[in-house]
Motif scaffolding. Structure first.
Motif, PDB file in Angstrom:
ATOM      1  N   HIS A 236       0.865  -1.182   0.000  1.00  0.00           N
ATOM      2  CA  HIS A 236       0.000   0.000   0.000  1.00  0.00           C
ATOM      3  C   HIS A 236       0.901   1.231   0.000  1.00  0.00           C
ATOM      4  O   HIS A 236       2.072   1.160   0.395  1.00  0.00           O
ATOM      5  CB  HIS A 236      -0.893  -0.011   1.237  1.00  0.00           C
TER       6      HIS A 236
ATOM      7  N   VAL B  97       1.559   4.781   1.641  1.00  0.00           N
ATOM      8  CA  VAL B  97       1.303   5.644   2.794  1.00  0.00           C
ATOM      9  C   VAL B  97       2.349   6.752   2.773  1.00  0.00           C
ATOM     10  O   VAL B  97       3.545   6.479   2.631  1.00  0.00           O
ATOM     11  CB  VAL B  97       1.381   4.856   4.122  1.00  0.00           C
TER      12      VAL B  97
ATOM     13  N   ALA C 195      -4.792  10.550   9.653  1.00  0.00           N
ATOM     14  CA  ALA C 195      -4.346   9.247   9.160  1.00  0.00           C
ATOM     15  C   ALA C 195      -5.516   8.291   8.988  1.00  0.00           C
ATOM     16  O   ALA C 195      -5.561   7.508   8.033  1.00  0.00           O
ATOM     17  CB  ALA C 195      -3.316   8.652  10.124  1.00  0.00           C
TER      18      ALA C 195
ATOM     19  N   LEU D 103      -6.298   6.855   5.235  1.00  0.00           N
ATOM     20  CA  LEU D 103      -6.350   5.416   4.957  1.00  0.00           C
ATOM     21  C   LEU D 103      -7.707   5.028   4.374  1.00  0.00           C
ATOM     22  O   LEU D 103      -7.790   4.268   3.399  1.00  0.00           O
ATOM     23  CB  LEU D 103      -6.077   4.621   6.238  1.00  0.00           C
TER      24      LEU D 103
ATOM     25  N   ALA E 253       0.191   4.285  10.652  1.00  0.00           N
ATOM     26  CA  ALA E 253       0.420   5.041   9.420  1.00  0.00           C
ATOM     27  C   ALA E 253       0.883   6.463   9.719  1.00  0.00           C
ATOM     28  O   ALA E 253       1.782   7.000   9.045  1.00  0.00           O
ATOM     29  CB  ALA E 253      -0.850   5.061   8.580  1.00  0.00           C
TER      30      ALA E 253
END
Length: 377
Positions: free
Chosen positions: A76, A78, A317, A321, A336
């Motif tokens: 992913h 981030v 965050a 997300l 994150a």
């Protein structure tokens, strides 16, 4: 090899044949170091954390299992950088605490325990409730009155006796300890068997990565069960020759309740004065972690660290997300947020392999996420 309970501060040991949740004087216990296992000792027929049963301190032919573990490790983006998310909400009660509950209750049942007491701000209580129900064990859960209804309803649905305790998370823990002479205290924060369920995260990440360790692990941290579980698991893998070096372990905490981060940044080995105020990251609102010294030791010995996050950091965050498809509770989103901070300081670099432990689903924090969105329920 004989495994015992151990008081890591005095070195005193106690045999495993007697159930206990603490040492004399209510000191927190660990287990004596275990040798770890190699890939050939993994049971590939088991689609659960029990594939690593050879690494557990007691063996049972009848574990309480609901298919916990074997959660996805997905790439992913981030903070503009590729990371790996260990998606622990795929566990049966939607949090990582199913790992510890499965192992702890399986081994306690093998020791003859049939009624347990637990205190929890939510996810630990839902996990113990579910696994107690699956294993024919009675459960009493004490939880702060402010706990998200999605969690307390789940506990009740599993058949646990739930009591809402006024005041802080610490008030709830104190109430449980005061009752521990009447019902066995199967605390996810105190019992070392729980940590040995959590350590399967390390074995699983190792297997996920083709039998190697990541450079960094970042996890939300309240009492520190993921920090210590990962330290135990990766230490076993290091001792067994499965990895050449330990990953760095980082703890993410809300600035409103950050005793681990405050002590780490102060260079202390124990508690330092820390202001405690309410936080949306309820799962990490632990003002007095019982294994603070051991958590700090892990962060330092692995060359990791701790990050304290503002409520704005945590909220941002959580929504960032969600808007990239990952719906987690604010407690979980701290990993994150911390990753972004560690990138900014250069503590972690983009080319390193970093795993963020995604501890729990956003479905359990609907009221708090609604507040972030500014919508009414």
């Amino acid at each position: 090899m004989q495994i015992d309970y151990i008081d890591p501060r005095s070195g005193a040991t106690f045999p495993l044949d007697r159930p206990r949740w603490c040492g004399p004087g209510e000191v927190p216990l660990l287990l004596t170091p275990m040798p770890g296992i190699g890939r050939e000792q993994i049971d590939p027929a088991m689609r659960s954390l029990w594939r690593y049963r050879a690494a557990l301190p007691l063996q049972t032919d009848d574990p309480i299992s609901l298919g916990e573990g074997c959660t996805p490790l997905i790439p992913h983006i981030v903070a503009g950088v590729r990371v790996l998310l260990k998606c622990e909400w795929f566990n049966p009660t939607c949090s990582f605490k199913d790992r510890g509950a499965s192992v702890m209750l399986s081994l306690l049942r093998a020791q003859g325990i049939h009624h347990v007491l637990e205190d929890s701000s939510g996810n630990g209580g839902t996990a113990v409730s579910a696994y107690a129900a699956a294993g024919g064990i009675a459960a009493t859960i004490l939880t702060p009155a402010s706990t998200s209804p999605a969690k307390t309803v789940q506990m009740r649905a599993h058949g646990a006796a739930v009591e809402l305790i006024p005041g802080t998370r610490q008030d709830t823990a104190d109430a449980a300890i005061a009752r521990s002479d009447r019902v066995f205290y199967a605390s996810h924060n105190w019992h070392p068997f729980f940590l040995h369920g959590t350590k399967t995260l390390a074995y699983e990440i190792w297997e996920d990565l083709g039998f190697r360790a990541p450079d960094n692990i970042i996890t939300p941290c309240g009492a520190g069960s993921v920090v210590l579980g990962c330290e135990i698991g990766f230490s076993e893998l290091f001792r067994s020759g499965g990895i050449p070096a330990m990953p760095r372990i980082f703890a993410a905490q809300p600035a409103n309740c950050a005793p681990v981060a405050a002590a780490f940044m102060a260079g202390a080995d124990g508690p330092v004065p820390t202001a405690i105020t309410p936080t949306m990251a309820e799962g990490t609102a632990i003002a007095h972690p019982v294994r603070l010294r051991e958590v700090l030791g892990t962060l330092r010995e692995t060359s990791g660290g701790a990050v304290a996050l503002t409520e704005a950091d945590i909220g941002a965050a959580t929504l960032d997300l969600a808007r990239s498809g990952i719906y987690v509770e604010p407690t979980c989103a701290q990993a994150a947020a911390a990753f972004g901070k560690l990138l900014e300081t250069g503590t972690i670099t983009p080319e390193q392999t970093t795993v963020l432990v995604m501890t729990g689903t956003g479905l359990k924090a609907t009221p708090r996420i609604a507040e972030l969105l500014g919508v009414a329920l």
